[in-house]
Write an enzyme that holds these catalytic residues in place. Structure first.
Site, PDB file in Angstrom:
ATOM      1  N   ILE A 135       0.837  -1.202   0.000  1.00  0.00           N
ATOM      2  CA  ILE A 135       0.000   0.000   0.000  1.00  0.00           C
ATOM      3  C   ILE A 135       0.874   1.255   0.000  1.00  0.00           C
ATOM      4  O   ILE A 135       0.419   2.338   0.355  1.00  0.00           O
ATOM      5  CB  ILE A 135      -0.952   0.025   1.219  1.00  0.00           C
ATOM      6  CG1 ILE A 135      -0.177  -0.060   2.532  1.00  0.00           C
ATOM      7  CG2 ILE A 135      -1.969  -1.100   1.120  1.00  0.00           C
ATOM      8  CD1 ILE A 135      -1.035   0.140   3.777  1.00  0.00           C
ATOM      9  N   ARG A 179       4.180   2.364  -2.553  1.00  0.00           N
ATOM     10  CA  ARG A 179       4.375   2.779  -3.941  1.00  0.00           C
ATOM     11  C   ARG A 179       4.748   1.550  -4.754  1.00  0.00           C
ATOM     12  O   ARG A 179       5.432   0.649  -4.280  1.00  0.00           O
ATOM     13  CB  ARG A 179       5.480   3.832  -4.061  1.00  0.00           C
ATOM     14  CG  ARG A 179       5.064   5.236  -3.619  1.00  0.00           C
ATOM     15  CD  ARG A 179       4.057   5.831  -4.604  1.00  0.00           C
ATOM     16  NE  ARG A 179       3.739   7.219  -4.312  1.00  0.00           N
ATOM     17  CZ  ARG A 179       2.713   7.620  -3.585  1.00  0.00           C
ATOM     18  NH1 ARG A 179       1.916   6.706  -3.033  1.00  0.00           N
ATOM     19  NH2 ARG A 179       2.468   8.900  -3.396  1.00  0.00           N
ATOM     20  N   GLU A 204       1.072   3.015 -13.228  1.00  0.00           N
ATOM     21  CA  GLU A 204      -0.351   2.954 -12.912  1.00  0.00           C
ATOM     22  C   GLU A 204      -1.151   3.636 -14.019  1.00  0.00           C
ATOM     23  O   GLU A 204      -0.909   4.815 -14.301  1.00  0.00           O
ATOM     24  CB  GLU A 204      -0.648   3.630 -11.570  1.00  0.00           C
ATOM     25  CG  GLU A 204      -0.103   2.860 -10.396  1.00  0.00           C
ATOM     26  CD  GLU A 204      -0.356   3.534  -9.054  1.00  0.00           C
ATOM     27  OE1 GLU A 204      -0.160   2.891  -8.013  1.00  0.00           O
ATOM     28  OE2 GLU A 204      -0.749   4.726  -9.050  1.00  0.00           O
ATOM     29  N   HIS A 247      -5.163   1.991  -6.772  1.00  0.00           N
ATOM     30  CA  HIS A 247      -4.588   3.020  -5.889  1.00  0.00           C
ATOM     31  C   HIS A 247      -5.693   3.809  -5.188  1.00  0.00           C
ATOM     32  O   HIS A 247      -5.829   5.021  -5.360  1.00  0.00           O
ATOM     33  CB  HIS A 247      -3.685   3.971  -6.682  1.00  0.00           C
ATOM     34  CG  HIS A 247      -2.682   4.678  -5.809  1.00  0.00           C
ATOM     35  ND1 HIS A 247      -1.481   5.147  -6.301  1.00  0.00           N
ATOM     36  CD2 HIS A 247      -2.703   5.020  -4.486  1.00  0.00           C
ATOM     37  CE1 HIS A 247      -0.804   5.743  -5.317  1.00  0.00           C
ATOM     38  NE2 HIS A 247      -1.536   5.672  -4.211  1.00  0.00           N
TER      39      HIS A 247
END
Length: 395
Positions: free
Chosen positions: A309, A311, A340, A359
């Site tokens: 959780i 990067r 991402e 995310h």
């Protein structure tokens, strides 16, 4: 005869009234004040008495009308309102109470005029991008407020060289990010995604009795990165009666460890070898880039789950694919990846023993509002020369 007398009487009254008015104008305000005792309700129009002029006659300036001009709000540069990377429309009213909002599109169109007005920049979803050219075009810029904790997208040394402060919002995001960490752990352990697919599939005729997940209660959780978010994860894990190990640059105070029942592991490998679940809660720095690679994954239990959780670049994705495919570890649950989103043909997207979310660690109504509020407080502190609640110091 009567009408003539009446006319003269009216004329006399007008003359007397005019004399009284003239006398009132020639009397110094201080004299009026003496006669009024402590009463201070003199007509403010005559507060500009200038005394006798060069001819010895009393001189009074013209009545003054005070018009309070509305103080101009400091300019705040944002990427856009709404859209993929724009400030949430529901937060615009809050921002407008304190700042004159200027979008990047508007700034680029009127750069010469607006560059003098901008004193702060709000970074939301990594936008607008901060580079030397933008910094050079904003001569009165004082602060760049990042909405979120991670600032790996900002060149802190470059920004600091322009005398500009950087802030973030750690207090606003810790609970929501800790929640998503626990959510991913529970969802992976109990095979929630697979179970959902089984439950809704048109091919499902019965639920298999041997379709099993793992218990979280009583399991060992290893937390890598025991900052504010990591500690909130530990608090939640305690409620699940988990054994908690942690690895951090600096050891927590003894009373903090005792409060959540956490044991410190000076070496990360000790934590990896003992944990049923390993959760990553570190900032992305040169030291944490690919912190978890082939060697670290091989140190984990074959029954362990990796949760990220922090990067995406903290984990070597190629090594993770190999570990998941070959049973080096049991599963992974990621709220972050690099890039991402991942390319649609990335091998991680084809595996069944992984959960990937887009995310969403801070993607709650409450957290995003608090992030904006904390960013506003940071900006106002800088502009008013007050202590900054959440300043990021370049290392």
């Amino acid at each position: 005869m009567f009408s003539v007398k009446a006319f003269r009487l009216v004329g006399a009254i007008h003359l007397a009234t005019g004399c009284l008015r003239l006398a009132g104008r020639l009397i110094h305000p201080a004299v009026c004040h003496m006669h009024q005792g402590t009463k201070r309700n003199m007509d403010p129009r005559w507060s500009s008495w200038t005394g006798p002029n060069s001819t010895g006659e009393a001189e009074v300036s013209a009545p003054q009308t005070k018009v309070m001009a509305k103080q101009e709000q400091p300019g705040l540069l944002i990427f856009e309102i709404g859209g993929v990377c724009g400030v949430l429309e529901g937060h615009v009213e809050l921002l407008k109470k304190h700042f004159h909002l200027i979008t990047m599109k508007e700034f680029l169109r009127k750069k010469e005029r607006l560059s003098e007005k901008i004193k702060s920049v709000l970074i939301y979803e990594g936008r607008p991008a901060i580079d030397r050219e933008l910094l050079q075009s904003l001569p009165h810029l004082k602060v760049i407020a990042n909405s979120g904790v991670g600032v790996d997208h900002l060149d802190l040394k470059l920004i600091s060289s322009f005398g500009v402060k950087v802030t973030n919002t750690p207090h606003a995001v810790s609970d929501s990010t800790a929640d998503i960490g626990m959510t991913l752990m529970l969802a992976s352990a109990r095979r929630l995604m697979e179970g959902c697919q089984i439950a809704v599939s048109p091919q499902t005729e019965h639920f298999a009795a041997d379709w099993l997940g793992d218990e979280v209660t009583g399991a060992t959780l290893g937390i890598i990165g025991m900052g504010s978010i990591g500690y909130k994860v530990a608090k939640r894990a305690k409620a699940f009666e988990m054994k908690i190990l942690y690895h951090n640059r600096n050891r927590r105070k003894e009373e903090e460890e005792q409060a959540v029942g956490a044991c410190y592991c000076e070496k990360m490998e000790d934590l990896l070898q003992q944990s049923d679940f390993v959760i990553l809660v570190v900032n992305l720095t040169p030291q944490t880039h690919k912190l978890i690679g082939k060697r670290e994954l091989e140190q984990m239990k074959p029954t362990a789950t990796l949760i990220n959780i922090s990067r995406g670049a903290v984990v070597d994705h190629d090594a993770l694919v190999e570990a998941l495919q070959n049973g080096i570890i049991k599963a992974a649950a990621l709220d972050v990846t690099y890039p991402e989103p991942l390319p649609r043909d990335h091998p991680l997207l084809k595996l069944k023993n992984i959960i990937i979310t887009p995310h969403i660690g801070t993607a709650t109504v409450q957290a995003t509002r608090m992030m904006t509020e904390e960013a506003v407080a940071n900006i106002q502190a800088v502009l008013n020369g007050l202590p900054i609640p959440s300043e990021v110091i370049p290392q």
